[in-house]
Design a protein around this motif. Sequence first.
Motif, PDB file in Angstrom:
ATOM      1  N   ALA A   1      11.539  -8.492  -1.922  1.00 24.41           N
ATOM      2  CA  ALA A   1      12.626  -8.902  -2.813  1.00 24.41           C
ATOM      3  C   ALA A   1      13.880  -8.059  -2.588  1.00 24.41           C
ATOM      4  O   ALA A   1      15.008  -8.568  -2.656  1.00 24.41           O
ATOM      5  N   ALA A   2      13.694  -6.776  -2.312  1.00 30.29           N
ATOM      6  CA  ALA A   2      14.836  -5.894  -2.087  1.00 30.29           C
ATOM      7  C   ALA A   2      15.610  -6.265  -0.833  1.00 30.29           C
ATOM      8  O   ALA A   2      16.799  -5.951  -0.702  1.00 30.29           O
TER       9      ALA A   2
ATOM     10  N   GLY B   1       4.447  -5.685   0.116  1.00 30.58           N
ATOM     11  CA  GLY B   1       4.473  -6.061  -1.289  1.00 30.58           C
ATOM     12  C   GLY B   1       5.718  -6.840  -1.671  1.00 30.58           C
ATOM     13  O   GLY B   1       6.739  -6.806  -0.972  1.00 30.58           O
ATOM     14  N   ASP B   2       5.646  -7.521  -2.796  1.00 28.42           N
ATOM     15  CA  ASP B   2       6.734  -8.386  -3.241  1.00 28.42           C
ATOM     16  C   ASP B   2       8.014  -7.615  -3.518  1.00 28.42           C
ATOM     17  O   ASP B   2       9.118  -8.100  -3.227  1.00 28.42           O
ATOM     18  N   ASP B   3       7.914  -6.423  -4.087  1.00 27.50           N
ATOM     19  CA  ASP B   3       9.124  -5.680  -4.430  1.00 27.50           C
ATOM     20  C   ASP B   3       9.925  -5.315  -3.190  1.00 27.50           C
ATOM     21  O   ASP B   3      11.158  -5.411  -3.180  1.00 27.50           O
ATOM     22  N   ALA B   4       9.236  -4.910  -2.136  1.00 28.69           N
ATOM     23  CA  ALA B   4       9.927  -4.554  -0.895  1.00 28.69           C
ATOM     24  C   ALA B   4      10.603  -5.770  -0.287  1.00 28.69           C
ATOM     25  O   ALA B   4      11.746  -5.695   0.183  1.00 28.69           O
TER      26      ALA B   4
ATOM     27  N   ALA C   1       6.531  -9.326   2.574  1.00 26.51           N
ATOM     28  CA  ALA C   1       5.869  -9.436   1.276  1.00 26.51           C
ATOM     29  C   ALA C   1       4.370  -9.212   1.408  1.00 26.51           C
ATOM     30  O   ALA C   1       3.751  -8.552   0.563  1.00 26.51           O
TER      31      ALA C   1
END
Length: 261
Positions: free
Chosen positions: A227-228, A222-225, A218
């Motif tokens: 989270a995935a 980043g958060d999206d990566a 994260a």
Amino acid sequence: MTSAKIRTERRGHVLLIGLHRPEKRNAADYELLTQFADAYGELERDPSLRVGLVHAVGDHFTAGLDLADLGPRIGADGLSFVGPDGVDPWQVSGPPLTKPVVVAVQGTCLTLGIELILASDVAVAARSTRFGQIEVSRGILPFGGATLRFPRAVGWGNAMRYILTGDLFDAQEAYRIGLVQEVVNDGEQFDRALAIAERIAAQAPLAVQAALANAKRAVRDGDDAAAADLQPALVRLAGSEDARIGMEAFLTRTEAEFVGR
């Protein structure tokens, strides 16, 4: 032969990594840095080791870099000290460390000592510890990760207050800004850090490493990566032997003894 400027000891699933150059306030010369990286390599490779605990012999954690020894070694590409079996303790180059590290500090904790805290996961400080990110007072900049991690860890203004002035600060200030997680009486920092390390080591190691990896992703990607990655990691862990052990311990109200599989 090189002298033992890093001393390691296995304490169950915890690898104790001790800075051992007390006559120089544990200032880091080339030998200490290479031995330190090798100790991190041992921690990373050995599946029986789940947590590292970095501490220091003597009255001080570290006075920073031994510039008399290291200055001439700074070449066109900077300073290289990680051998083929090593892992960079400051995590600014090379492969990532997948296991958590707890740090116990006392006395003087300058420059690379702060950066080591920032590259680690939990830090305990003795009450009389004095900290300083003093590179600008020596005509260089922090190159062990402070410019990357200090602002994220304590906020931009708090980080710049000390990176740009080189001023010293005490353990209470380190706790206030979030650099360290606990402040204890002098002489108690190692035992408290060991208790935290052993508590981490008692948890399911695959789950600890997965949680740590996701948190680091994260920050890095980043958060999206991050989270995935959560659901795939959950599926992988749910099928592990440790997940079964954890569920049985929950149902029987007994203490789980995880095996790392």
